[in-house]
Scaffold this active site. Structure first.
Site, PDB file in Angstrom:
ATOM      1  CG  ASN A 136      -4.345 -11.201  -3.535  1.00  0.00           C
ATOM      2  OD1 ASN A 136      -4.417 -11.946  -4.507  1.00  0.00           O
ATOM      3  ND2 ASN A 136      -4.194  -9.883  -3.655  1.00  0.00           N
TER       4      ASN A 136
ATOM      5  CE  LYS B 138      -0.491  -9.178  -3.887  1.00  0.00           C
ATOM      6  NZ  LYS B 138       0.197  -7.895  -3.726  1.00  0.00           N
TER       7      LYS B 138
ATOM      8  CG  HIS C  74      -5.457  -5.760  -4.911  1.00  0.00           C
ATOM      9  ND1 HIS C  74      -4.285  -5.179  -5.343  1.00  0.00           N
ATOM     10  CD2 HIS C  74      -5.145  -6.458  -3.788  1.00  0.00           C
ATOM     11  CE1 HIS C  74      -3.307  -5.522  -4.521  1.00  0.00           C
ATOM     12  NE2 HIS C  74      -3.804  -6.297  -3.567  1.00  0.00           N
TER      13      HIS C  74
ATOM     14  CD  GLU D 165      -0.874  -5.992  -6.601  1.00  0.00           C
ATOM     15  OE1 GLU D 165      -1.417  -7.061  -6.927  1.00  0.00           O
ATOM     16  OE2 GLU D 165      -0.051  -5.912  -5.650  1.00  0.00           O
TER      17      GLU D 165
ATOM     18  CD  GLU E 285      -5.027  -5.001   0.412  1.00  0.00           C
ATOM     19  OE1 GLU E 285      -4.561  -5.973   0.998  1.00  0.00           O
ATOM     20  OE2 GLU E 285      -5.021  -4.879  -0.831  1.00  0.00           O
TER      21      GLU E 285
ATOM     22  N   GLY F   9       3.264  -5.069  -0.436  1.00  0.00           N
ATOM     23  CA  GLY F   9       4.442  -5.699  -1.036  1.00  0.00           C
ATOM     24  C   GLY F   9       5.739  -4.944  -0.786  1.00  0.00           C
TER      25      GLY F   9
ATOM     26  CB  SER G  80       4.038  -5.298   4.522  1.00  0.00           C
ATOM     27  OG  SER G  80       4.454  -4.957   3.218  1.00  0.00           O
TER      28      SER G  80
HETATM   29  C1  PEP Z   1      -2.195  -7.484  -1.081  1.00  0.00           C
HETATM   30  O1  PEP Z   1      -1.725  -7.375  -2.203  1.00  0.00           O
HETATM   31  O2  PEP Z   1      -3.420  -7.586  -0.927  1.00  0.00           O
HETATM   32  C2  PEP Z   1      -1.268  -7.477   0.039  1.00  0.00           C
HETATM   33  C3  PEP Z   1      -1.716  -7.164   1.214  1.00  0.00           C
HETATM   34  O3  PEP Z   1       0.056  -7.796  -0.250  1.00  0.00           O
HETATM   35  P1  PEP Z   1       1.259  -7.936   0.800  1.00  0.00           P
HETATM   36  O4  PEP Z   1       0.713  -8.651   2.009  1.00  0.00           O
HETATM   37  O5  PEP Z   1       2.292  -8.704   0.070  1.00  0.00           O
HETATM   38  O6  PEP Z   1       1.689  -6.536   1.129  1.00  0.00           O
END
Ligand code: PEP
Length: 256
Positions: free
Chosen positions: A9, A11, A100, A102, A172, A178, A218
């Site tokens: 992803n 973003k 997601h 976000e 998630e 992040g 992460s």
């Molecule tokens: C995400 O936003 O789907 C995600 C998993 O981000 P990160 O790997 O940066 O934590």
């Protein structure tokens, strides 16, 4: 059908030239790797304006697939600035990330809206990668399972068995996205097992066993192997580490 899968992803990062360079590096590096029975499918989810160009660089008919990061719930119409599932399908997308955290947090997407987006994506022939996950407050209040159960029920369980067959789920935890703070492999496994159990109750045992469930938050080249070794973890939805070809390639190679 359940499969090992890694989705990147991107973003709202990179520009078009940097996106094309990144995807070329990834496809070259992955092509050099032996493909075994555990080798995952790989979904690249760039921003909307890069989709067609990135799609052209993905080797056809192989393990690479194109995905989007969002779609609108309507097929077409006066929705300035929005993009429909059908439009995504017409530029070669096979997947779309929906729900997601976000989007839920910054764009106020709730379960009711997401249930419509999931329907629209499926109707256009896309596979939704449907995200669920709890905040730190919810986890600390010991309400993770109830919360995720609610997200599944309200966002997905209106689907028929046939429709549900084409859904990928991503767990998630918001506190891990992040932040550099990954869920332990046991925390991920516990929630994935819970999700599979809820799917078995809502649909049936076979549907639960057939569902691909990804971990996101992460995940990186160092921790992916242990996460992916958990019995109910089928791969990852990767944010930050999907922007670095070497890290993303290492993650793709983390299935044993
Ligand atoms: C995400 O936003 O789907 C995600 C998993 O981000 P990160 O790997 O940066 O934590």
């Amino acid at each position: 059908m359940r499969q090992n899968l890694v989705a990147g992803n991107w973003k709202m990062n990179l520009d078009y030239q940097a996106g094309l360079a990144l995807v070329s590096e990834i496809t070259n590096m992955v092509a050099d790797e032996a493909t075994g029975p555990q080798a995952p499918q790989v979904v690249i989810c760039p921003p909307f304006p890069f989709l067609a160009g990135v799609g052209k660089l993905l080797p056809a008919g192989g393990r690479f697939h194109l995905g989007a990061q969002n779609c609108h719930q309507q097929e077409s119409g006066p929705y300035t600035g929005e993009v429909s599932a059908r439009m995504l399908q017409s530029v070669g997308c096979e997947y779309v990330i929906l729900g997601h955290s976000e989007r839920r947090q910054y764009f106020r997407e709730d379960d009711a809206l997401l249930s419509q987006k999931v329907k629209a994506a499926l109707a256009a022939g896309l596979q939704p990668i449907f995200c669920v996950g709890e905040s730190l407050d919810t986890r600390e209040a010991d309400e993770t399972f109830d919360f995720i159960g609610g997200q599944l029920e309200n966002g997905l369980f209106h689907l028929s068995n046939e429709e549900f067959d084409r859904v990928v789920i991503a767990y998630e935890p918001i506190w891990a996205i992040g932040t550099g703070r990954t869920a332990t492999s046991q925390q991920a496994q516990d929630v994935h097992a819970f999700i599979r159990e809820r799917l078995a109750r809502a649909y049936d045992a076979q549907a639960a066993l057939n569902t691909t469930i990804l971990y996101g938050g992460s995940a990186n080249a160092q921790n992916a192997r242990e996460l992916f070794a958990q019995p109910d973890v089928d791969g990852g939805l990767i944010g930050g580490a999907s922007l670095k070809s070497r890290d993303f390639t290492e993650i793709i190679k983390s299935f044993s």
